[in-house]
Scaffold this motif. Structure first.
Motif, PDB file in Angstrom:
ATOM      1  N   HIS A 102      11.359   2.207   0.807  1.00 61.31           N
ATOM      2  CA  HIS A 102      11.668   3.510   0.380  1.00 61.31           C
ATOM      3  C   HIS A 102      12.943   3.670  -0.432  1.00 61.31           C
ATOM      4  O   HIS A 102      13.891   3.474   0.126  1.00 61.31           O
ATOM      5  CB  HIS A 102      11.472   4.888   1.231  1.00 61.31           C
ATOM      6  CG  HIS A 102      11.420   6.072   0.723  1.00 61.31           C
ATOM      7  ND1 HIS A 102      12.551   6.945   0.589  1.00 61.31           N
ATOM      8  CD2 HIS A 102      10.336   6.769   0.397  1.00 61.31           C
ATOM      9  CE1 HIS A 102      12.154   8.175   0.181  1.00 61.31           C
ATOM     10  NE2 HIS A 102      10.916   7.971   0.160  1.00 61.31           N
TER      11      HIS A 102
ATOM     12  N   ASP B 290       0.774  -1.263  -0.011  1.00 62.11           N
ATOM     13  CA  ASP B 290       0.076  -0.053  -0.028  1.00 62.11           C
ATOM     14  C   ASP B 290       0.917   1.210  -0.015  1.00 62.11           C
ATOM     15  O   ASP B 290       1.958   1.399   0.683  1.00 62.11           O
ATOM     16  CB  ASP B 290      -0.946   0.071   1.267  1.00 62.11           C
ATOM     17  CG  ASP B 290      -1.810  -1.066   1.154  1.00 62.11           C
ATOM     18  OD1 ASP B 290      -1.722  -2.005   0.577  1.00 62.11           O
ATOM     19  OD2 ASP B 290      -2.601  -1.031   2.252  1.00 62.11           O
ATOM     20  N   THR B 291       0.604   2.529  -0.597  1.00 58.19           N
ATOM     21  CA  THR B 291       0.876   3.618  -0.473  1.00 58.19           C
ATOM     22  C   THR B 291      -0.059   4.731  -0.717  1.00 58.19           C
ATOM     23  O   THR B 291      -1.473   4.427  -1.179  1.00 58.19           O
ATOM     24  CB  THR B 291       2.063   3.881  -1.867  1.00 58.19           C
ATOM     25  OG1 THR B 291       2.827   5.117  -1.154  1.00 58.19           O
ATOM     26  CG2 THR B 291       1.666   3.825  -2.920  1.00 58.19           C
TER      27      THR B 291
ATOM     28  N   PHE C   9       6.409   2.243   0.268  1.00 57.67           N
ATOM     29  CA  PHE C   9       5.471   1.047  -0.105  1.00 57.67           C
ATOM     30  C   PHE C   9       5.483   0.218   1.205  1.00 57.67           C
ATOM     31  O   PHE C   9       6.360  -0.248   1.449  1.00 57.67           O
ATOM     32  CB  PHE C   9       5.935   0.623  -1.396  1.00 57.67           C
ATOM     33  CG  PHE C   9       6.027   1.674  -2.570  1.00 57.67           C
ATOM     34  CD1 PHE C   9       4.553   1.305  -3.408  1.00 57.67           C
ATOM     35  CD2 PHE C   9       6.937   2.466  -2.796  1.00 57.67           C
ATOM     36  CE1 PHE C   9       4.735   2.282  -4.445  1.00 57.67           C
ATOM     37  CE2 PHE C   9       6.777   3.309  -3.973  1.00 57.67           C
ATOM     38  CZ  PHE C   9       5.834   3.072  -4.938  1.00 57.67           C
ATOM     39  N   TRP C  10       4.288   0.162   1.815  1.00 57.29           N
ATOM     40  CA  TRP C  10       4.142  -0.509   3.057  1.00 57.29           C
ATOM     41  C   TRP C  10       3.564  -2.124   2.595  1.00 57.29           C
ATOM     42  O   TRP C  10       2.939  -2.145   1.791  1.00 57.29           O
ATOM     43  CB  TRP C  10       2.969   0.036   3.740  1.00 57.29           C
ATOM     44  CG  TRP C  10       3.272   1.305   4.534  1.00 57.29           C
ATOM     45  CD1 TRP C  10       3.579   2.732   3.893  1.00 57.29           C
ATOM     46  CD2 TRP C  10       3.684   1.355   5.702  1.00 57.29           C
ATOM     47  NE1 TRP C  10       3.844   3.551   4.909  1.00 57.29           N
ATOM     48  CE2 TRP C  10       4.146   2.780   6.140  1.00 57.29           C
ATOM     49  CE3 TRP C  10       4.097   0.637   7.088  1.00 57.29           C
ATOM     50  CZ2 TRP C  10       4.574   3.379   7.441  1.00 57.29           C
ATOM     51  CZ3 TRP C  10       4.625   0.899   8.064  1.00 57.29           C
ATOM     52  CH2 TRP C  10       4.666   2.319   8.101  1.00 57.29           C
TER      53      TRP C  10
ATOM     54  N   LYS D  65       8.464  -1.635   5.255  1.00 54.85           N
ATOM     55  CA  LYS D  65       8.028  -0.670   4.254  1.00 54.85           C
ATOM     56  C   LYS D  65       9.269  -0.429   3.411  1.00 54.85           C
ATOM     57  O   LYS D  65      10.318  -0.783   4.057  1.00 54.85           O
ATOM     58  CB  LYS D  65       7.605   0.871   4.779  1.00 54.85           C
ATOM     59  CG  LYS D  65       8.358   1.519   5.836  1.00 54.85           C
ATOM     60  CD  LYS D  65       7.745   2.757   6.537  1.00 54.85           C
ATOM     61  CE  LYS D  65       8.959   3.213   7.524  1.00 54.85           C
ATOM     62  NZ  LYS D  65       8.094   4.311   8.488  1.00 54.85           N
TER      63      LYS D  65
ATOM     64  N   SER E 179       5.957   8.792  -0.644  1.00 53.13           N
ATOM     65  CA  SER E 179       5.767   8.055   0.555  1.00 53.13           C
ATOM     66  C   SER E 179       6.362   6.613   0.309  1.00 53.13           C
ATOM     67  O   SER E 179       6.629   6.061  -0.985  1.00 53.13           O
ATOM     68  CB  SER E 179       4.342   8.020   0.952  1.00 53.13           C
ATOM     69  OG  SER E 179       3.497   7.348   0.220  1.00 53.13           O
TER      70      SER E 179
ATOM     71  N   SER F  71       9.489   0.521  -5.274  1.00 53.71           N
ATOM     72  CA  SER F  71      10.032   1.618  -4.462  1.00 53.71           C
ATOM     73  C   SER F  71      11.400   2.162  -5.174  1.00 53.71           C
ATOM     74  O   SER F  71      11.727   3.307  -5.051  1.00 53.71           O
ATOM     75  CB  SER F  71      10.417   1.172  -3.049  1.00 53.71           C
ATOM     76  OG  SER F  71      11.313   0.368  -3.213  1.00 53.71           O
TER      77      SER F  71
ATOM     78  N   TYR G 233       4.651   9.490  -5.945  1.00 51.99           N
ATOM     79  CA  TYR G 233       4.870   8.472  -4.994  1.00 51.99           C
ATOM     80  C   TYR G 233       6.018   8.986  -3.940  1.00 51.99           C
ATOM     81  O   TYR G 233       7.082   8.397  -3.869  1.00 51.99           O
ATOM     82  CB  TYR G 233       5.366   6.892  -5.789  1.00 51.99           C
ATOM     83  CG  TYR G 233       4.203   6.404  -6.365  1.00 51.99           C
ATOM     84  CD1 TYR G 233       3.100   5.703  -5.635  1.00 51.99           C
ATOM     85  CD2 TYR G 233       4.128   6.877  -7.824  1.00 51.99           C
ATOM     86  CE1 TYR G 233       2.124   5.256  -6.686  1.00 51.99           C
ATOM     87  CE2 TYR G 233       2.967   6.400  -8.583  1.00 51.99           C
ATOM     88  CZ  TYR G 233       2.260   5.688  -7.981  1.00 51.99           C
ATOM     89  OH  TYR G 233       1.027   4.940  -8.719  1.00 51.99           O
TER      90      TYR G 233
ATOM     91  N   TRP H 235      -2.967   0.275  -4.180  1.00 52.19           N
ATOM     92  CA  TRP H 235      -2.625  -0.878  -3.297  1.00 52.19           C
ATOM     93  C   TRP H 235      -2.383  -2.064  -4.468  1.00 52.19           C
ATOM     94  O   TRP H 235      -3.110  -2.062  -5.479  1.00 52.19           O
ATOM     95  CB  TRP H 235      -3.434  -1.397  -2.386  1.00 52.19           C
ATOM     96  CG  TRP H 235      -5.000  -1.889  -2.650  1.00 52.19           C
ATOM     97  CD1 TRP H 235      -5.911  -0.783  -3.018  1.00 52.19           C
ATOM     98  CD2 TRP H 235      -5.161  -3.263  -3.095  1.00 52.19           C
ATOM     99  NE1 TRP H 235      -6.933  -1.812  -3.439  1.00 52.19           N
ATOM    100  CE2 TRP H 235      -6.625  -3.008  -3.610  1.00 52.19           C
ATOM    101  CE3 TRP H 235      -4.678  -4.357  -2.995  1.00 52.19           C
ATOM    102  CZ2 TRP H 235      -7.237  -4.144  -3.901  1.00 52.19           C
ATOM    103  CZ3 TRP H 235      -5.420  -5.561  -3.336  1.00 52.19           C
ATOM    104  CH2 TRP H 235      -6.548  -5.555  -3.859  1.00 52.19           C
TER     105      TRP H 235
END
Length: 74
Positions: free
Chosen positions: A63, A9-10, A49-50, A61, A47, A36, A45, A19
Motif C-alpha cells: 500500500h 489482486d486488488t 495490492f495483494w 500486500k 485498497s 501501489s 485504488y 488482477w
C-alpha cells in the motif's frame, strides 16, 4: 485465459476486481510495489495490492509502496 503461478489482486472501489498475472514471486512483488506507488493518489485504488501465491494463498500486500504482511492492518 492466462495461467500464472502468482498474481497481484486488488478490489477497486466501484469497479470490478482487478488482477495482474506474474510468473515468479520476484515479478509479483515488483508489480505490486510499482502499482501501489504509481496509483497511490488514484481514488479508484484505495485498497492494497495483494501478492497471491499458489492455492490462492496471500503472501503479502503493498500500500503506497510499503510492504505489509497479510494480517497487518494498513
Amino acid at each position: 485465459m492466462i495461467i500464472s503461478a502468482y498474481s497481484v489482486d486488488t478490489a477497486p472501489t466501484g469497479f470490478a476486481p482487478c488482477w495482474w498475472p506474474a510468473y515468479s514471486i520476484k515479478s509479483a512483488l515488483k508489480i505490486a510495489k510499482v502499482l501501489s506507488e504509481r496509483l497511490s493518489d488514484d481514488k479508484r485504488y484505495p485498497s492494497a495490492f495483494w501478492v497471491i501465491g499458489e492455492k490462492d494463498k496471500p503472501i503479502c500486500k503493498f500500500h503506497r509502496g510499503k510492504r505489509y504482511e497479510p494480517n497487518e492492518t494498513i
